[in-house]
Write a protein that holds these residues in place. Sequence first.
Motif, PDB file in Angstrom:
ATOM      1  N   SER A   1       1.031  -1.047   0.177  1.00  0.00           N
ATOM      2  CA  SER A   1      -0.091   0.028  -0.108  1.00  0.00           C
ATOM      3  C   SER A   1       0.789   1.299   0.022  1.00  0.00           C
ATOM      4  N   ASN A   2       1.569   1.492  -0.875  1.00  0.00           N
ATOM      5  CA  ASN A   2       2.684   2.617  -1.274  1.00  0.00           C
ATOM      6  C   ASN A   2       2.188   3.925  -1.340  1.00  0.00           C
ATOM      7  N   ILE A   3       2.613   5.010  -0.955  1.00  0.00           N
ATOM      8  CA  ILE A   3       2.372   6.196  -0.815  1.00  0.00           C
ATOM      9  C   ILE A   3       2.993   6.891  -2.006  1.00  0.00           C
ATOM     10  N   GLY A   4       4.025   6.273  -2.648  1.00  0.00           N
ATOM     11  CA  GLY A   4       4.703   6.578  -3.913  1.00  0.00           C
ATOM     12  C   GLY A   4       5.977   7.181  -3.940  1.00  0.00           C
ATOM     13  N   ASP A   5       6.526   7.511  -2.725  1.00  0.00           N
ATOM     14  CA  ASP A   5       7.942   8.126  -2.345  1.00  0.00           C
ATOM     15  C   ASP A   5       8.619   7.553  -1.235  1.00  0.00           C
TER      16      ASP A   5
ATOM     17  N   ASP B   1       1.625  16.845  -2.493  1.00  0.00           N
ATOM     18  CA  ASP B   1       0.718  15.906  -3.737  1.00  0.00           C
ATOM     19  C   ASP B   1       0.436  14.636  -3.178  1.00  0.00           C
ATOM     20  N   GLY B   2       1.104  14.170  -2.386  1.00  0.00           N
ATOM     21  CA  GLY B   2       0.864  12.673  -1.545  1.00  0.00           C
ATOM     22  C   GLY B   2      -0.509  12.825  -1.057  1.00  0.00           C
ATOM     23  N   MET B   3      -0.565  13.891  -0.270  1.00  0.00           N
ATOM     24  CA  MET B   3      -1.791  14.281   0.650  1.00  0.00           C
ATOM     25  C   MET B   3      -2.933  14.403  -0.422  1.00  0.00           C
ATOM     26  N   ARG B   4      -2.887  14.970  -1.313  1.00  0.00           N
ATOM     27  CA  ARG B   4      -4.053  15.516  -2.285  1.00  0.00           C
ATOM     28  C   ARG B   4      -4.494  14.050  -2.819  1.00  0.00           C
ATOM     29  N   ARG B   5      -3.401  13.057  -3.170  1.00  0.00           N
ATOM     30  CA  ARG B   5      -3.784  11.725  -3.624  1.00  0.00           C
ATOM     31  C   ARG B   5      -4.697  11.247  -2.822  1.00  0.00           C
ATOM     32  N   PHE B   6      -5.040  11.471  -1.623  1.00  0.00           N
ATOM     33  CA  PHE B   6      -6.039  10.704  -0.611  1.00  0.00           C
ATOM     34  C   PHE B   6      -7.374  10.784  -1.551  1.00  0.00           C
ATOM     35  N   ALA B   7      -7.659  12.186  -2.098  1.00  0.00           N
ATOM     36  CA  ALA B   7      -8.937  12.425  -2.577  1.00  0.00           C
ATOM     37  C   ALA B   7      -9.170  11.484  -4.012  1.00  0.00           C
TER      38      ALA B   7
ATOM     39  N   GLY C   1       0.110   5.270  -6.341  1.00  0.00           N
ATOM     40  CA  GLY C   1       1.408   5.414  -5.698  1.00  0.00           C
ATOM     41  C   GLY C   1       2.225   3.927  -5.742  1.00  0.00           C
ATOM     42  N   GLY C   2       1.802   2.820  -6.106  1.00  0.00           N
ATOM     43  CA  GLY C   2       2.620   1.581  -6.383  1.00  0.00           C
ATOM     44  C   GLY C   2       3.234   1.974  -7.676  1.00  0.00           C
ATOM     45  N   ARG C   3       2.589   2.508  -8.527  1.00  0.00           N
ATOM     46  CA  ARG C   3       3.138   2.809  -9.996  1.00  0.00           C
ATOM     47  C   ARG C   3       4.268   3.737  -9.922  1.00  0.00           C
ATOM     48  N   MET C   4       3.988   4.736  -9.093  1.00  0.00           N
ATOM     49  CA  MET C   4       5.140   5.800  -9.061  1.00  0.00           C
ATOM     50  C   MET C   4       6.235   4.955  -8.398  1.00  0.00           C
TER      51      MET C   4
END
Length: 502
Positions: free
Chosen positions: A241-245, A251-257, A446-449
């Motif tokens: 369950s990756n956050i991407g970095d 930007d990571g916080m905004r990905r919650f939406a 996030g996983g793809r990133m």
Amino acid sequence: MNRQSSVARSLALLAVLGLGASLTTVPAAAEEVKTPRVKWGQCPDDVVAEAAPTVLQCANVPVPLDYAEPEGEQIDLTLSRLPAANPDKRRGVLMLNPGGPGGSGLALSALLVAQGLPSSVTDRYDLIGMDTRGIGHSTPVSCGFTTDSPYYSNIPPYAVDDAAVTAQAKVAEQAAKQCADNDDGRLRHITTANTARDLDRIRAALGEEKTSYLGYSYGTALGAAYASMFPERSDRIVLDSNIGDTHLDRDGMRRFALGMEQTLPDFAKWAARRHDSYGLGRTPGQVRASYLTLAGRLDKAPVAGIDGNLFRLLTFGHLFKQTQYPKLAQTWQSLLEGDKTAARGLTATPEETAENGLSPTDNALTVFLAVTCNDVEWPEDVNTYRQGVTEDRERYPLYGAATANITPCAFWPYAPVEPPVEVDTEGPRNVLLLQNRRDASTPHLGGRMLRKKFGDRARLISVDDSGHGVYALGKNSCALNTTTRYLVVGEMPTKDKYCRAD
């Protein structure tokens, strides 16, 4: 007790901060140091109770507060161990992290065992849980947040208009000031990079040449940082369950939406099939419309202390697990009907018990801010957040005006003392990434990133499932088997893999 704080308190942990001496002198991968060996004993009473019936051993390991001054002040890290069940098959240690940042991991091994972690894994690894720096039993930090503090969640409140962003800016500024006022000199040292350095000190204290690692949510950022800073000391790394970095930024916080937009349809399908019981809509589209209608209604007229912001936060948190759908449907139904008594009962949370004289919620919120704000620069201009809220209210109408809103990081008193850890593509191919296709807090993106950043070092397992957490916490047999084979025999997939729904 303030009703809104009581409701939000338990959700604040879901979901998922200038030094006098610069840390630029700290090497990314510190040289091997002599570390006292671990002496195992009994765990604290609260850990014993949480882990029962599994019996764990606990110990403390000292580490430098400031790695630029390794001989200076030391802080304690508390570890737990579930020894390998079959010593003849033992191959090493598997460090565990539950995410956050701010989550206690001392009882995580017991939780995973209770969830069905395969015995082929528990036979071969000592499972090492821990409270990372600043958390719980590990020399904790505190901003002094209380149950009636206006800052009560690591996700900002939903901003219905520009004025709401301005109001939240005042709350965020006060929260940052409160952290500075309560800081005893430790807060600025709570970073992902320092925690990764701590992991390597723990590895040395355990007498291991390498360590394997299983991290969830923010734990993927910590694991990615460790695998990048200490590639040759990392063994089998699983990031779930990756956050991407290696850090959480704006930007990571905004990905919650984005994650909520992708995950709510699963609940909407579930609820539509149960319309006769809950009355939320006969089609997924009608259920989504019920959400938007109810959120707008609660913005104007709260029910049992639940306003539109808390309703959105409750919904976001209950999308983490499909087993929470019935309670979420009950809550919506009660709020739609204006049933204050039922709504109050469904959202009640138990009183928390202070540990070591420290509120767990205060501690968790403090560590979340410290790590998030210390790791990377955040915009300081309130207008930047106003613009982001306007953009995300349009593109992510379910939750964008919350996750784009301003946080205390905009007013944080300490500037980052080193750049965020860069993902290292040059290490061994030993990083297995797990990601559900639909996850409210860590969307598939996030996983793809992170897969792209690791390059050939990593393989990505994409799972046709919904919820937060894949290995041992999910129900997909393909993902379970693939991960277990990797941990047990080292079989890394030759290419990225798609796991169909069971």
